[in-house]
Scaffold this motif. Sequence first.
Motif, PDB file in Angstrom:
ATOM      1  N   ALA A 157       0.831  -1.205   0.000  1.00 30.56           N
ATOM      2  CA  ALA A 157       0.000   0.000   0.000  1.00 30.56           C
ATOM      3  C   ALA A 157       0.869   1.261   0.000  1.00 30.56           C
ATOM      4  O   ALA A 157       0.562   2.238  -0.697  1.00 30.56           O
ATOM      5  CB  ALA A 157      -0.940   0.001   1.197  1.00 30.56           C
ATOM      6  N   GLU A 158       1.940   1.243   0.764  1.00 26.12           N
ATOM      7  CA  GLU A 158       2.840   2.406   0.813  1.00 26.12           C
ATOM      8  C   GLU A 158       3.546   2.603  -0.527  1.00 26.12           C
ATOM      9  O   GLU A 158       3.680   3.723  -1.012  1.00 26.12           O
ATOM     10  CB  GLU A 158       3.874   2.232   1.932  1.00 26.12           C
ATOM     11  N   VAL A 159       3.979   1.494  -1.128  1.00 26.93           N
ATOM     12  CA  VAL A 159       4.661   1.575  -2.428  1.00 26.93           C
ATOM     13  C   VAL A 159       3.693   2.130  -3.477  1.00 26.93           C
ATOM     14  O   VAL A 159       4.034   3.038  -4.241  1.00 26.93           O
ATOM     15  CB  VAL A 159       5.208   0.200  -2.855  1.00 26.93           C
ATOM     16  N   PHE A 160       2.473   1.585  -3.507  1.00 24.45           N
ATOM     17  CA  PHE A 160       1.496   2.037  -4.490  1.00 24.45           C
ATOM     18  C   PHE A 160       1.100   3.493  -4.255  1.00 24.45           C
ATOM     19  O   PHE A 160       0.921   4.262  -5.211  1.00 24.45           O
ATOM     20  CB  PHE A 160       0.261   1.139  -4.476  1.00 24.45           C
ATOM     21  N   ALA A 161       0.962   3.888  -3.004  1.00 23.11           N
ATOM     22  CA  ALA A 161       0.626   5.284  -2.694  1.00 23.11           C
ATOM     23  C   ALA A 161       1.719   6.229  -3.193  1.00 23.11           C
ATOM     24  O   ALA A 161       1.429   7.285  -3.771  1.00 23.11           O
ATOM     25  CB  ALA A 161       0.420   5.457  -1.188  1.00 23.11           C
ATOM     26  N   ALA A 162       2.964   5.846  -2.982  1.00 20.21           N
ATOM     27  CA  ALA A 162       4.069   6.682  -3.452  1.00 20.21           C
ATOM     28  C   ALA A 162       4.092   6.734  -4.978  1.00 20.21           C
ATOM     29  O   ALA A 162       4.335   7.794  -5.561  1.00 20.21           O
ATOM     30  CB  ALA A 162       5.396   6.141  -2.921  1.00 20.21           C
ATOM     31  N   ALA A 163       3.809   5.605  -5.630  1.00 19.69           N
ATOM     32  CA  ALA A 163       3.832   5.559  -7.096  1.00 19.69           C
ATOM     33  C   ALA A 163       2.711   6.385  -7.717  1.00 19.69           C
ATOM     34  O   ALA A 163       2.830   6.825  -8.856  1.00 19.69           O
ATOM     35  CB  ALA A 163       3.752   4.118  -7.578  1.00 19.69           C
ATOM     36  N   THR A 164       1.636   6.617  -6.974  1.00 20.57           N
ATOM     37  CA  THR A 164       0.583   7.478  -7.508  1.00 20.57           C
ATOM     38  C   THR A 164       0.967   8.948  -7.415  1.00 20.57           C
ATOM     39  O   THR A 164       0.416   9.776  -8.133  1.00 20.57           O
ATOM     40  CB  THR A 164      -0.774   7.260  -6.789  1.00 20.57           C
ATOM     41  N   GLU A 165       1.903   9.269  -6.534  1.00 15.42           N
ATOM     42  CA  GLU A 165       2.358  10.653  -6.374  1.00 15.42           C
ATOM     43  C   GLU A 165       3.513  11.000  -7.311  1.00 15.42           C
ATOM     44  O   GLU A 165       3.609  12.124  -7.793  1.00 15.42           O
ATOM     45  CB  GLU A 165       2.806  10.899  -4.926  1.00 15.42           C
ATOM     46  N   HIS A 166       4.401  10.039  -7.552  1.00 13.63           N
ATOM     47  CA  HIS A 166       5.587  10.257  -8.383  1.00 13.63           C
ATOM     48  C   HIS A 166       6.182   8.902  -8.731  1.00 13.63           C
ATOM     49  O   HIS A 166       5.932   7.913  -8.033  1.00 13.63           O
ATOM     50  CB  HIS A 166       6.618  11.120  -7.651  1.00 13.63           C
ATOM     51  N   PRO A 167       6.982   8.819  -9.805  1.00 11.40           N
ATOM     52  CA  PRO A 167       7.623   7.539 -10.124  1.00 11.40           C
ATOM     53  C   PRO A 167       8.543   7.096  -8.980  1.00 11.40           C
ATOM     54  O   PRO A 167       9.215   7.916  -8.347  1.00 11.40           O
ATOM     55  CB  PRO A 167       8.446   7.848 -11.378  1.00 11.40           C
ATOM     56  N   VAL A 168       8.519   5.800  -8.688  1.00  8.63           N
ATOM     57  CA  VAL A 168       9.382   5.252  -7.641  1.00  8.63           C
ATOM     58  C   VAL A 168      10.244   4.148  -8.240  1.00  8.63           C
ATOM     59  O   VAL A 168       9.857   3.508  -9.215  1.00  8.63           O
ATOM     60  CB  VAL A 168       8.575   4.690  -6.439  1.00  8.63           C
ATOM     61  N   THR A 169      11.409   3.945  -7.660  1.00 14.76           N
ATOM     62  CA  THR A 169      12.267   2.845  -8.087  1.00 14.76           C
ATOM     63  C   THR A 169      12.135   1.703  -7.088  1.00 14.76           C
ATOM     64  O   THR A 169      11.981   1.917  -5.890  1.00 14.76           O
ATOM     65  CB  THR A 169      13.748   3.275  -8.182  1.00 14.76           C
ATOM     66  N   VAL A 170      12.189   0.505  -7.640  1.00 11.87           N
ATOM     67  CA  VAL A 170      12.136  -0.703  -6.826  1.00 11.87           C
ATOM     68  C   VAL A 170      13.437  -1.453  -7.116  1.00 11.87           C
ATOM     69  O   VAL A 170      13.660  -1.924  -8.229  1.00 11.87           O
ATOM     70  CB  VAL A 170      10.910  -1.574  -7.178  1.00 11.87           C
ATOM     71  N   THR A 171      14.309  -1.495  -6.103  1.00 14.15           N
ATOM     72  CA  THR A 171      15.605  -2.148  -6.289  1.00 14.15           C
ATOM     73  C   THR A 171      15.481  -3.643  -5.989  1.00 14.15           C
ATOM     74  O   THR A 171      14.753  -4.054  -5.086  1.00 14.15           O
ATOM     75  CB  THR A 171      16.683  -1.531  -5.374  1.00 14.15           C
ATOM     76  N   ARG A 172      16.188  -4.412  -6.794  1.00 13.08           N
ATOM     77  CA  ARG A 172      16.169  -5.869  -6.628  1.00 13.08           C
ATOM     78  C   ARG A 172      17.606  -6.349  -6.473  1.00 13.08           C
ATOM     79  O   ARG A 172      18.516  -5.822  -7.104  1.00 13.08           O
ATOM     80  CB  ARG A 172      15.540  -6.536  -7.854  1.00 13.08           C
ATOM     81  N   ARG A 173      17.776  -7.355  -5.649  1.00  5.54           N
ATOM     82  CA  ARG A 173      19.117  -7.921  -5.472  1.00  5.54           C
ATOM     83  C   ARG A 173      19.548  -8.730  -6.681  1.00  5.54           C
ATOM     84  O   ARG A 173      20.718  -8.763  -7.028  1.00  5.54           O
ATOM     85  CB  ARG A 173      19.160  -8.823  -4.234  1.00  5.54           C
TER      86      ARG A 173
END
Length: 151
Positions: free
Chosen positions: A21-37
């Motif tokens: 929910a936090e990730v999606f909320a942030a993505a609705t406000e601005h592009p977000v990066t999701v880092t993967r190992r």
Amino acid sequence: MSTTQALPREFKSSDLSRSSAEVFAAATEHPVTVTRRDGETLVMMTDSEDRARRELLDLAAQLIAIATDTKGTLTERMSEVFPWMFALSPQGRDDCAQAVLQAARASFSTKQPHLAVAELTSWKETATALAAGLRSDPVEWLDDDEPVERP
């Protein structure tokens, strides 16, 4: 969003399962990066943000074609790419060409696609209104206390 704290712009891939929910909320406000190992970093954004970026790239391609052409004036070249400009007066076409280029430069330098797209859309809508016969005829204003007769 009306929170006083800014939403993060970067998340770990595990955040998608733990606090989606936090990730999606942030993505609705601005592009977000999701880092993967185990892979390349991903970017998550709204469809409207992606669409705005694609529109800006399309506009950039058109403006580069206009800028690299050597035939005619800037306004003439832009009118060939954007034929709706012919509905504007000659001065209006000149003003439009300059305003769209300035807005595009601002968009590119600030990474705000809406600036150029909104400017282009505004001029196109003006040209459409003029083509439909809407003109800026003088308006007759009535006094506030003056009664208006029924038609």
